[in-house]
Every structure is written in C-alpha cells, then in structure tokens.
Design a protein around this motif. Structure first.
Motif, mmCIF file in Angstrom:
data_model
loop_
_atom_site.group_PDB
_atom_site.id
_atom_site.type_symbol
_atom_site.label_atom_id
_atom_site.label_comp_id
_atom_site.label_asym_id
_atom_site.label_seq_id
_atom_site.Cartn_x
_atom_site.Cartn_y
_atom_site.Cartn_z
ATOM 1 N N LYS A 101 28.705 37.885 -90.837
ATOM 2 C CA LYS A 101 30.058 37.462 -90.531
ATOM 3 C C LYS A 101 30.184 35.993 -90.904
ATOM 4 N N ILE A 102 31.177 35.686 -91.710
ATOM 5 C CA ILE A 102 31.408 34.324 -92.159
ATOM 6 C C ILE A 102 32.700 33.819 -91.547
ATOM 7 N N LYS A 103 32.631 32.679 -90.901
ATOM 8 C CA LYS A 103 33.795 32.122 -90.220
ATOM 9 C C LYS A 103 34.753 31.473 -91.215
ATOM 10 N N LYS A 104 36.013 31.535 -90.902
ATOM 11 C CA LYS A 104 37.028 30.877 -91.723
ATOM 12 C C LYS A 104 36.754 29.378 -91.784
ATOM 13 N N GLY A 105 36.790 28.821 -93.002
ATOM 14 C CA GLY A 105 36.578 27.404 -93.188
ATOM 15 C C GLY A 105 35.135 26.966 -93.251
ATOM 16 N N ALA A 106 34.209 27.916 -93.285
ATOM 17 C CA ALA A 106 32.777 27.582 -93.300
ATOM 18 C C ALA A 106 32.269 27.408 -94.724
ATOM 19 N N ILE A 107 31.194 26.632 -94.856
ATOM 20 C CA ILE A 107 30.352 26.674 -96.047
ATOM 21 C C ILE A 107 29.153 27.538 -95.681
ATOM 22 N N GLU B 118 43.842 16.835 -109.505
ATOM 23 C CA GLU B 118 43.213 15.878 -108.599
ATOM 24 C C GLU B 118 41.691 15.898 -108.715
ATOM 25 N N LEU B 119 41.133 17.092 -108.866
ATOM 26 C CA LEU B 119 39.678 17.221 -108.852
ATOM 27 C C LEU B 119 39.049 16.954 -110.217
ATOM 28 N N PHE B 120 39.732 17.341 -111.286
ATOM 29 C CA PHE B 120 39.113 17.317 -112.616
ATOM 30 C C PHE B 120 40.006 16.608 -113.633
ATOM 31 N N PRO B 121 40.143 15.298 -113.530
ATOM 32 C CA PRO B 121 41.011 14.579 -114.466
ATOM 33 C C PRO B 121 40.574 14.732 -115.924
ATOM 34 N N TYR B 122 39.256 14.871 -116.161
ATOM 35 C CA TYR B 122 38.796 15.034 -117.542
ATOM 36 C C TYR B 122 39.405 16.283 -118.173
ATOM 37 N N LEU B 123 39.437 17.369 -117.414
ATOM 38 C CA LEU B 123 40.006 18.601 -117.952
ATOM 39 C C LEU B 123 41.471 18.419 -118.299
ATOM 40 N N CYS C 235 33.229 17.927 -105.114
ATOM 41 C CA CYS C 235 34.325 18.880 -105.245
ATOM 42 C C CYS C 235 34.208 19.986 -104.195
ATOM 43 N N ILE C 236 32.999 20.506 -104.008
ATOM 44 C CA ILE C 236 32.771 21.564 -103.016
ATOM 45 C C ILE C 236 33.153 21.072 -101.630
ATOM 46 N N LEU C 237 32.739 19.860 -101.300
ATOM 47 C CA LEU C 237 33.055 19.308 -99.982
ATOM 48 C C LEU C 237 34.555 19.068 -99.819
ATOM 49 N N THR C 238 35.206 18.630 -100.882
ATOM 50 C CA THR C 238 36.654 18.411 -100.814
ATOM 51 C C THR C 238 37.390 19.727 -100.585
ATOM 52 N N LEU C 239 37.017 20.746 -101.343
ATOM 53 C CA LEU C 239 37.656 22.048 -101.200
ATOM 54 C C LEU C 239 37.491 22.582 -99.782
ATOM 55 N N ASN C 240 36.336 22.320 -99.198
ATOM 56 C CA ASN C 240 36.059 22.853 -97.862
ATOM 57 C C ASN C 240 36.620 21.973 -96.754
ATOM 58 N N LYS C 241 36.226 20.721 -96.742
ATOM 59 C CA LYS C 241 36.544 19.861 -95.599
ATOM 60 C C LYS C 241 37.994 19.417 -95.570
ATOM 61 N N GLU C 242 38.558 19.141 -96.735
ATOM 62 C CA GLU C 242 39.927 18.629 -96.764
ATOM 63 C C GLU C 242 40.972 19.733 -96.906
ATOM 64 N N LEU C 243 40.590 20.841 -97.560
ATOM 65 C CA LEU C 243 41.560 21.902 -97.811
ATOM 66 C C LEU C 243 41.281 23.158 -96.996
ATOM 67 N N GLY C 244 40.139 23.192 -96.319
ATOM 68 C CA GLY C 244 39.834 24.316 -95.446
ATOM 69 C C GLY C 244 39.436 25.594 -96.153
ATOM 70 N N LEU C 245 39.048 25.502 -97.423
ATOM 71 C CA LEU C 245 38.667 26.692 -98.176
ATOM 72 C C LEU C 245 37.278 27.160 -97.741
ATOM 73 N N THR C 246 37.156 28.434 -97.433
ATOM 74 C CA THR C 246 35.859 29.013 -97.099
ATOM 75 C C THR C 246 35.044 29.162 -98.380
ATOM 76 N N ILE C 247 33.766 28.787 -98.319
ATOM 77 C CA ILE C 247 32.930 28.786 -99.517
ATOM 78 C C ILE C 247 31.625 29.521 -99.241
ATOM 79 N N ILE C 248 31.277 30.436 -100.150
ATOM 80 C CA ILE C 248 29.949 31.055 -100.146
ATOM 81 C C ILE C 248 29.207 30.504 -101.342
ATOM 82 N N LEU C 249 28.078 29.882 -101.068
ATOM 83 C CA LEU C 249 27.374 29.083 -102.068
ATOM 84 C C LEU C 249 25.954 29.597 -102.258
ATOM 85 N N VAL C 250 25.648 30.090 -103.465
ATOM 86 C CA VAL C 250 24.258 30.350 -103.844
ATOM 87 C C VAL C 250 23.731 29.065 -104.454
#
Length: 231
Positions: free
Chosen positions: A23-29, A117-122, A174-189
């Motif tokens: 079970k993965i909680k909402k907003g977790a890494i 915001e995340l990828f100005p080079y792109l 970027c991973i931390l921004t997506l999670n901590k600031e935007l609340g996106l749940t992330i599953i990371l291998v």
C-alpha cells in the motif's frame, strides 16, 4: 492511494513476481530496491500493464485497474518513465513531450507550464531531434513526457542510471520538487541507495521476485542495506 493485493506477474511462462502486497500512501516517495534482475522493473511494468499476464488486484484510489489495458491506466493517472528512457529519436523535443498529452483524449496538446519550470534547456531546444540530446537530457525529456500525461502517480525506473553527475543532481532535485512541492506520488526504482535512504517515505526490497523487506523510510537502515543489497 495505490494498493497491490497478491500480485503475481509473468513474462510468457516465466513467473517473475510472487505474491506482492503493498500500500502506497498519497504523496509518498516509495523506493523499490534490490540487486540486478530481481524484478524491480517488472514491478513497474506490472503497474502499467506491460507484462504478459498478471494475477491479483491493483487498485488506484479504490478503482480496480487489474484488467485494464495500459492506455486506461495512463488515463487513470499512472505516468511511467521506463529504464532506458525510450524517447523517439527522430521526433523533436516538442513532439516527444506532446506525445504524453494523448494519454488523456480530453486534454489539449500543450506543453505543461511545469515542464518549462523544471527543464528550461528542453524549452530552449523544442525543435531539436530527441536523438541528438545527451543521455541526461533525454532522461529529462522522458520525465517531461510523463508529466504531460498529467499523472497522479509517477513511476521512475532508475532515472539516474548512466547519467553525468551534474544532470543526476538536477534529476534528483526534480523528483523532490514533483513530490514535496506538487504532492505527486512517486514510485522510484533506484540503485543510489543513499538517495533512497534520504528521500523515501516508504520502501520495499525485492529478491527473486519476492518482498524480503518493507517499511517506512526511516527503517531503511545501513544494516538492512548490507543484508539485502550488497554483493
């Protein structure tokens, strides 16, 4: 937010994952760890419906996705960045990103502001062919494409593998921004155990397709790493 109940996953006749429950909680890494070849990538592919067959139940926000095809899981909110990135080299940066918009037929093919915001080079190289980017830039492009699907949960399969150190740091931020600031749940291998120890809210360790350890991030100790992850 995401629940797996007695998941078994197969490639052809090969039984890869055995009775996975989590079970993965909402907003977790949520970090998935383990030695090479133990089923980590297969777990992510199982979540997006890319294995030959699966048994068990997969719930996202109480919606049963167990028998849903990959496109339906994307529409339900599962974004995926595969190992090796798998961008289309002959497509431009813009075209690669906009591919993500087709996950939702109701959305307009517009590059999300978040990508800018995340990828100005792109954004400065939208007309450049994806195949001309460096490995790290292609990884950024793959993440941008996944963001364009407007996901609720983002699956990242070894996002820093084989990437130059300065880009690794950017991707970790970027991973931390997506999670901590935007609340996106992330599953990371992730093979970088120190990064996983630092950022994980939850984790599991796989060995031969079975969960051998799992818990809250604070319990991912050096002793546990030594026991299950060292060669």
């Amino acid at each position: 937010m995401l629940e797996l109940h007695s998941i078994n996953s197969y490639y052809g006749g090969s039984h890869i994952l055995h009775d996975i429950n989590l079970k993965i909680k909402k907003g977790a890494i949520f970090s998935v760890l383990g030695r090479n070849g133990v089923g980590k990538s297969t777990l992510l592919k199982t979540l997006v419906g890319l294995t030959s067959s699966t048994e068990g139940k997969l719930l996202l926000n109480d919606e049963d996705l167990s028998r849903q095809p990959t496109f339906a899981r994307a529409r339900a909110g599962i974004g995926y960045v595969p190992q090796g990135r798998e961008i289309i080299p002959d497509f431009s940066v813009r075209e690669n990103i906009l591919m993500g918009c087709f996950a939702d037929p109701k959305s307009k093919p517009v590059i999300p502001d978040l990508v800018s915001e995340l990828f100005p080079y792109l954004m400065e190289n939208l007309g450049r062919a994806g195949g001309l980017l460096s490995g790290g830039q292609q990884q950024q492009l793959a993440i941008a494409r996944a963001i364009a699907t407007n996901p609720q949960i983002l699956l990242l399969d070894e996002p820093t593998e084989g990437i130059q150190p300065n880009i690794v740091e950017q991707i970790e931020e970027c991973i931390l921004t997506l999670n901590k600031e935007l609340g996106l749940t992330i599953i990371l291998v992730e093979q970088n155990v120190r990064f996983a120890q630092r950022v994980s809210d939850q984790f599991l360790i796989l060995d031969n397709g079975r969960v051998v350890a799992a818990g809250m991030g604070k319990t991912l100790t050096d002793e546990l790493v030594q026991k299950h992850l060292t060669i």
